[in-house]
Design a protein around this motif. Sequence first.
Motif, PDB file in Angstrom:
ATOM      1  N   ARG A 316      -9.368  18.371  45.442  1.00  0.00           N
ATOM      2  CA  ARG A 316     -10.379  17.522  44.821  1.00  0.00           C
ATOM      3  C   ARG A 316     -11.789  17.959  45.216  1.00  0.00           C
ATOM      4  N   SER A 317     -11.965  18.353  46.468  1.00  0.00           N
ATOM      5  CA  SER A 317     -13.289  18.766  46.918  1.00  0.00           C
ATOM      6  C   SER A 317     -13.745  20.034  46.215  1.00  0.00           C
ATOM      7  N   MET A 318     -12.795  20.889  45.824  1.00  0.00           N
ATOM      8  CA  MET A 318     -13.156  22.136  45.153  1.00  0.00           C
ATOM      9  C   MET A 318     -13.262  21.965  43.642  1.00  0.00           C
ATOM     10  N   TYR A 319     -12.371  21.148  43.054  1.00  0.00           N
ATOM     11  CA  TYR A 319     -12.284  21.096  41.599  1.00  0.00           C
ATOM     12  C   TYR A 319     -12.711  19.771  40.982  1.00  0.00           C
ATOM     13  N   GLY A 320     -13.041  18.783  41.800  1.00  0.00           N
ATOM     14  CA  GLY A 320     -13.552  17.536  41.260  1.00  0.00           C
ATOM     15  C   GLY A 320     -12.515  16.655  40.612  1.00  0.00           C
ATOM     16  N   GLU A 321     -11.249  16.947  40.786  1.00  0.00           N
ATOM     17  CA  GLU A 321     -10.166  16.130  40.274  1.00  0.00           C
ATOM     18  C   GLU A 321      -8.942  16.369  41.136  1.00  0.00           C
ATOM     19  N   SER A 322      -7.983  15.476  41.076  1.00  0.00           N
ATOM     20  CA  SER A 322      -6.767  15.632  41.874  1.00  0.00           C
ATOM     21  C   SER A 322      -5.830  16.635  41.213  1.00  0.00           C
ATOM     22  N   PRO A 323      -4.889  17.209  41.965  1.00  0.00           N
ATOM     23  CA  PRO A 323      -3.912  18.122  41.354  1.00  0.00           C
ATOM     24  C   PRO A 323      -3.109  17.445  40.247  1.00  0.00           C
ATOM     25  N   SER A 324      -2.751  16.186  40.442  1.00  0.00           N
ATOM     26  CA  SER A 324      -1.965  15.488  39.422  1.00  0.00           C
ATOM     27  C   SER A 324      -2.776  15.288  38.146  1.00  0.00           C
ATOM     28  N   GLU A 325      -4.079  15.082  38.273  1.00  0.00           N
ATOM     29  CA  GLU A 325      -4.934  14.952  37.087  1.00  0.00           C
ATOM     30  C   GLU A 325      -4.988  16.257  36.315  1.00  0.00           C
ATOM     31  N   THR A 326      -5.072  17.381  37.031  1.00  0.00           N
ATOM     32  CA  THR A 326      -5.061  18.685  36.360  1.00  0.00           C
ATOM     33  C   THR A 326      -3.765  18.883  35.597  1.00  0.00           C
ATOM     34  N   LEU A 327      -2.633  18.619  36.241  1.00  0.00           N
ATOM     35  CA  LEU A 327      -1.337  18.819  35.611  1.00  0.00           C
ATOM     36  C   LEU A 327      -1.155  17.891  34.423  1.00  0.00           C
ATOM     37  N   ARG A 328      -1.577  16.650  34.555  1.00  0.00           N
ATOM     38  CA  ARG A 328      -1.453  15.698  33.462  1.00  0.00           C
ATOM     39  C   ARG A 328      -2.319  16.118  32.273  1.00  0.00           C
ATOM     40  N   ARG A 329      -3.539  16.570  32.553  1.00  0.00           N
ATOM     41  CA  ARG A 329      -4.420  17.010  31.474  1.00  0.00           C
ATOM     42  C   ARG A 329      -3.838  18.225  30.760  1.00  0.00           C
TER      43      ARG A 329
END
Length: 333
Positions: A316-329
């Motif tokens: 989150r600190s690097m990409y501004g979103e959680s890993p689960s948010e990335t996968l869901r998107r």
Amino acid sequence: MSRSTVSEEPLRQHGRLRTGDVALAQQVVADVYEPHTLEPVDRSALDARLNAVQNGGLTLGYLTYGSEVRITLPPSDRWYHINIALAGDSRVTREDGKRGTTTGMEGAAILLPHRAQIIDWAADTAQFALKIPRADIEGHLAALSRTPITGPIEFDLVMNLRSSAGRGLLRCIEFVRAEWDEDGILAQNPGSRRQLESMILTNLLIAASGPHQQLLRQADSARPDALRRALDYIHEHAQTLPTLTDLTGAAGVSARTLQLQFLHNLDCTPSHYLRDVRLRAAREELLHPSSDSVTVADVAAAWGFYNHGRFSSLYRSMYGESPSETLRRTRDA
């Protein structure tokens, strides 16, 4: 990208918007790209059209308003936008006072995440608009240059599409567009999508002017041989979690010497550099999962992040979103 491409309306089968309503146009374009203010300049009717697809972390879309408009884009700190002019003119002003003009098939405007920008579109303007996550393009530059990127890339405002590198970017975008318009295998295969995304990012970094070009031109010979050997080892063996002992063995120097070379040349420690490489690799897998059954835990473990809370915090600190948010998107795209 040929003139016929414009008349055929790129990505037509991926239509998101057809409207004359200003409020609806602003809302839909904001949902696909990011919040902004849309203001018609004259009294002619709006004819807004947006066709867009998601390719990994990138959003690629054809956008036109059919009327003279002004767009005010506040800083977001999360996205770069590349507005490739296909037809018509646009004028762009950054909050730092820089101004630029793009003309169809001749220029592209680069909108920075940490700056407010105002964009004035002519009535006949049509653009191919790319939205790129800040962390993705900065991570790609870090991988190409093998140098940590600690702040926004200060791209110049206008990119010359008539240059050799600019024409290369246009050919790249045209290839990706054709794959999506023709339902090509490359656009449907997750692994191939990753290659398409990487191709776009590489061509963009080469075509855009700005201080980052110095990093791309920096010859490996400018770095100590030991450091180059250690960097090569990290990129080739990141998934096996090399230790400092592994790196010193590959580099042929003491741990202290290697630590000092990392700090002097890259402003980070070997372990920090390795961690960031692993985080970028994990993000790549979340953006391009090999199957529908892949989970965040699977990806985290594959890249050596066994403490899921710590992994989520770093991500989150690097990409501004959680890993689960990335996968869901990714799965919703």
